[in-house]
Scaffold this active site. Structure first.
Site, PDB file in Angstrom:
ATOM      1  N   LYS A  23      27.863  66.120  29.393  1.00  0.00           N
ATOM      2  CA  LYS A  23      27.132  65.543  28.264  1.00  0.00           C
ATOM      3  C   LYS A  23      27.775  64.241  27.792  1.00  0.00           C
ATOM      4  O   LYS A  23      27.090  63.279  27.529  1.00  0.00           O
ATOM      5  CB  LYS A  23      27.064  66.533  27.090  1.00  0.00           C
ATOM      6  CG  LYS A  23      26.722  67.973  27.455  1.00  0.00           C
ATOM      7  CD  LYS A  23      25.263  68.180  27.771  1.00  0.00           C
ATOM      8  CE  LYS A  23      24.887  69.516  28.386  1.00  0.00           C
ATOM      9  NZ  LYS A  23      25.477  70.735  27.908  1.00  0.00           N
TER      10      LYS A  23
ATOM     11  N   ASP B 235      33.171  75.350  21.217  1.00  0.00           N
ATOM     12  CA  ASP B 235      32.450  74.786  22.362  1.00  0.00           C
ATOM     13  C   ASP B 235      31.968  73.404  21.922  1.00  0.00           C
ATOM     14  O   ASP B 235      31.034  73.282  21.146  1.00  0.00           O
ATOM     15  CB  ASP B 235      31.264  75.699  22.707  1.00  0.00           C
ATOM     16  CG  ASP B 235      30.367  75.115  23.800  1.00  0.00           C
ATOM     17  OD1 ASP B 235      30.663  74.008  24.297  1.00  0.00           O
ATOM     18  OD2 ASP B 235      29.366  75.782  24.145  1.00  0.00           O
TER      19      ASP B 235
ATOM     20  N   TRP C 232      23.559  78.589  23.188  1.00  0.00           N
ATOM     21  CA  TRP C 232      24.895  78.592  23.792  1.00  0.00           C
ATOM     22  C   TRP C 232      25.840  79.493  23.017  1.00  0.00           C
ATOM     23  O   TRP C 232      26.640  80.222  23.596  1.00  0.00           O
ATOM     24  CB  TRP C 232      25.452  77.171  23.899  1.00  0.00           C
ATOM     25  CG  TRP C 232      24.589  76.291  24.748  1.00  0.00           C
ATOM     26  CD1 TRP C 232      23.937  75.157  24.360  1.00  0.00           C
ATOM     27  CD2 TRP C 232      24.250  76.482  26.139  1.00  0.00           C
ATOM     28  NE1 TRP C 232      23.220  74.638  25.415  1.00  0.00           N
ATOM     29  CE2 TRP C 232      23.392  75.424  26.510  1.00  0.00           C
ATOM     30  CE3 TRP C 232      24.581  77.452  27.093  1.00  0.00           C
ATOM     31  CZ2 TRP C 232      22.870  75.302  27.803  1.00  0.00           C
ATOM     32  CZ3 TRP C 232      24.062  77.331  28.372  1.00  0.00           C
ATOM     33  CH2 TRP C 232      23.219  76.267  28.719  1.00  0.00           C
TER      34      TRP C 232
HETATM   35  C1  PLP Z   1      25.274  72.276  28.234  1.00  0.00           C
HETATM   36  C2  PLP Z   1      26.011  73.181  27.333  1.00  0.00           C
HETATM   37  C3  PLP Z   1      26.606  74.365  27.791  1.00  0.00           C
HETATM   38  C4  PLP Z   1      26.477  74.848  29.227  1.00  0.00           C
HETATM   39  O1  PLP Z   1      27.321  74.138  30.031  1.00  0.00           O
HETATM   40  P1  PLP Z   1      27.509  74.532  31.581  1.00  0.00           P
HETATM   41  O2  PLP Z   1      28.549  73.540  31.974  1.00  0.00           O
HETATM   42  O3  PLP Z   1      26.184  74.318  32.224  1.00  0.00           O
HETATM   43  O4  PLP Z   1      27.972  75.926  31.651  1.00  0.00           O
HETATM   44  C5  PLP Z   1      27.325  75.120  26.896  1.00  0.00           C
HETATM   45  N1  PLP Z   1      27.450  74.764  25.607  1.00  0.00           N
HETATM   46  C6  PLP Z   1      26.870  73.642  25.127  1.00  0.00           C
HETATM   47  C7  PLP Z   1      27.048  73.279  23.703  1.00  0.00           C
HETATM   48  C8  PLP Z   1      26.146  72.818  25.975  1.00  0.00           C
HETATM   49  O5  PLP Z   1      25.573  71.698  25.503  1.00  0.00           O
END
Ligand code: PLP
Length: 355
Positions: free
Chosen positions: A190, A166, A99
């Site tokens: 999540k 993020d 990511w």
């Molecule tokens: C799941 C995840 C993403 C991707 O998220 P989307 O909503 O599918 O774009 C990005 N960063 C992290 C840390 C994630 O766990």
């Protein structure tokens, strides 16, 4: 048989969230209409957004000068929205996983990107620590929890520039010093809600500094000014997010959640370290309390498929590791009860006794 949900995302939600969402699909806030068919501008739904925003601020103890917005597009949209809005000359990024590197790729479209450190050569099994963030960077971006590799930065780094993080897979799992951040973003699927909504926490004075034109929909200011109602927001996921936020508050907030998360993760890591069949993949000091990654020990490699089948037969769902790591990953987010972690440990013990 009881199912124990270890999916990495979309993932387990609290019973409270599921029940209240199901009820609102039938009859939302006494309107006699489903949450699926009400106007996002109805007073009942505007109240949901307002309360959700206020609860995010309360739970994370967000200081004045920040706004909370609910957006579409997932965390992946933030990979471009952050540099679009904040990167004028140069930004610093820490490369700790898939990511993070996806975020780096997008940022490069907008300006100079200084990747201050990477653990790619070690398949992202650890978080680099010896790095220098240039003081002329517009911001320093990092991924607080690497969902795929099971490493986590459970602290707010001390650097000379504003932080951007993020926090998709560990938001609300611990207290955060929001004052160090220009932007925090998190896809909801999540730790918060069904897929479809992304939270962004934005320091307002970090905006308006770049000279490029920003498309209306990708401009944080648009969504702040219109209180997440510039266009139709993801109504149902926002409603579910509110239920989860209420549940977190009821439990006692993020400090209590952190304590529970540390306890749950320790139960599982202790078993991985004790059990002769398994070995953890992440560096000890960087182990995530959200995503626990492990593989079969070298001399038991041939048992992998058998363990996967055995665990599935005992009601364990979603423990297959990401293809870039292999083995197993148990995602034990906020909503995961300790009893499910204990059930998985019991399965690991039983499998060991049989071999
Ligand atoms: C799941 C995840 C993403 C991707 O998220 P989307 O909503 O599918 O774009 C990005 N960063 C992290 C840390 C994630 O766990």
């Amino acid at each position: 048989m009881k199912k124990h949900n270890f999916y990495a995302g979309p993932s387990i939600l609290s019973e409270y969230t599921i029940k209240n969402t199901a009820a609102a699909v039938e009859n939302f806030a006494g309107t006699g209409l489903s949450i699926l068919e009400v106007s996002h501008r109805s007073k009942e739904f505007v109240a949901v957004v307002d309360e959700a925003r206020a609860l995010v601020k309360e739970l994370l103890d967000i200081p004045a000068g920040y706004e909370v917005v609910f957006l579409g597009g997932g965390a992946s949209m933030q990979f471009c929205m952050v540099p679009y809005n904040l990167l004028q000359n140069k930004a610093a990024y820490l490369d700790t996983g898939t990511w993070a590197s996806n975020a780096i790729k997008e940022a490069k479209i907008f300006g100079e990107v200084d990747v201050v450190a990477t653990s790619k050569d070690a398949n992202y099994t650890f978080i680099p620590k010896d790095y220098v963030v240039p003081s002329d960077a517009d911001y320093f971006h990092f991924t607080s929890n690497n969902t795929i590799f099971g490493t986590e930065m459970r602290y707010d780094p001390d650097v000379n520039v504003p932080l951007v993080s993020d926090m998709s897979s560990d938001i609300f799992s611990r207290p955060v010093d929001v004052s160090k951040y220009a932007v925090i973003y998190a896809g909801a699927q999540k730790n918060l809600a069904p897929a479809g909504v992304t939270i962004a926490i934005v320091r307002e004075d970090a905006l308006g500094k770049v000279t490029r034109p920003i498309p209306t929909m990708l401009n944080y200011q648009t969504h702040i000014k219109k209180e997440s109602m510039f266009n139709t927001p993801p109504v149902l996921p926002i409603f579910s997010a509110l239920q989860t936020l209420k549940f977190y508050k009821e439990l006692g907030g993020v400090k209590v959640l952190e304590k529970k998360n540390i306890e749950k993760a320790a139960i599982l890591y202790d078993e991985i370290d004790r059990n002769k069949l398994f070995i953890g993949t992440a560096a000890l000091e960087d182990r995530s309390i959200m995503n626990v990654c492990f593989v079969m020990n070298e001399e038991y490699k041939e048992l992998e498929a058998e363990f996967a089948a055995f665990a599935a037969s005992k009601g364990m769902v979603g423990i297959k590791g990401h293809r870039s790591v292999g083995g197993f990953r148990a995602s034990i987010y906020n909503a995961m009860p300790k009893s499910s972690v204990e059930a998985l440990v019991e399965v690991m013990k039983e499998f060991e006794r049989q071999h």
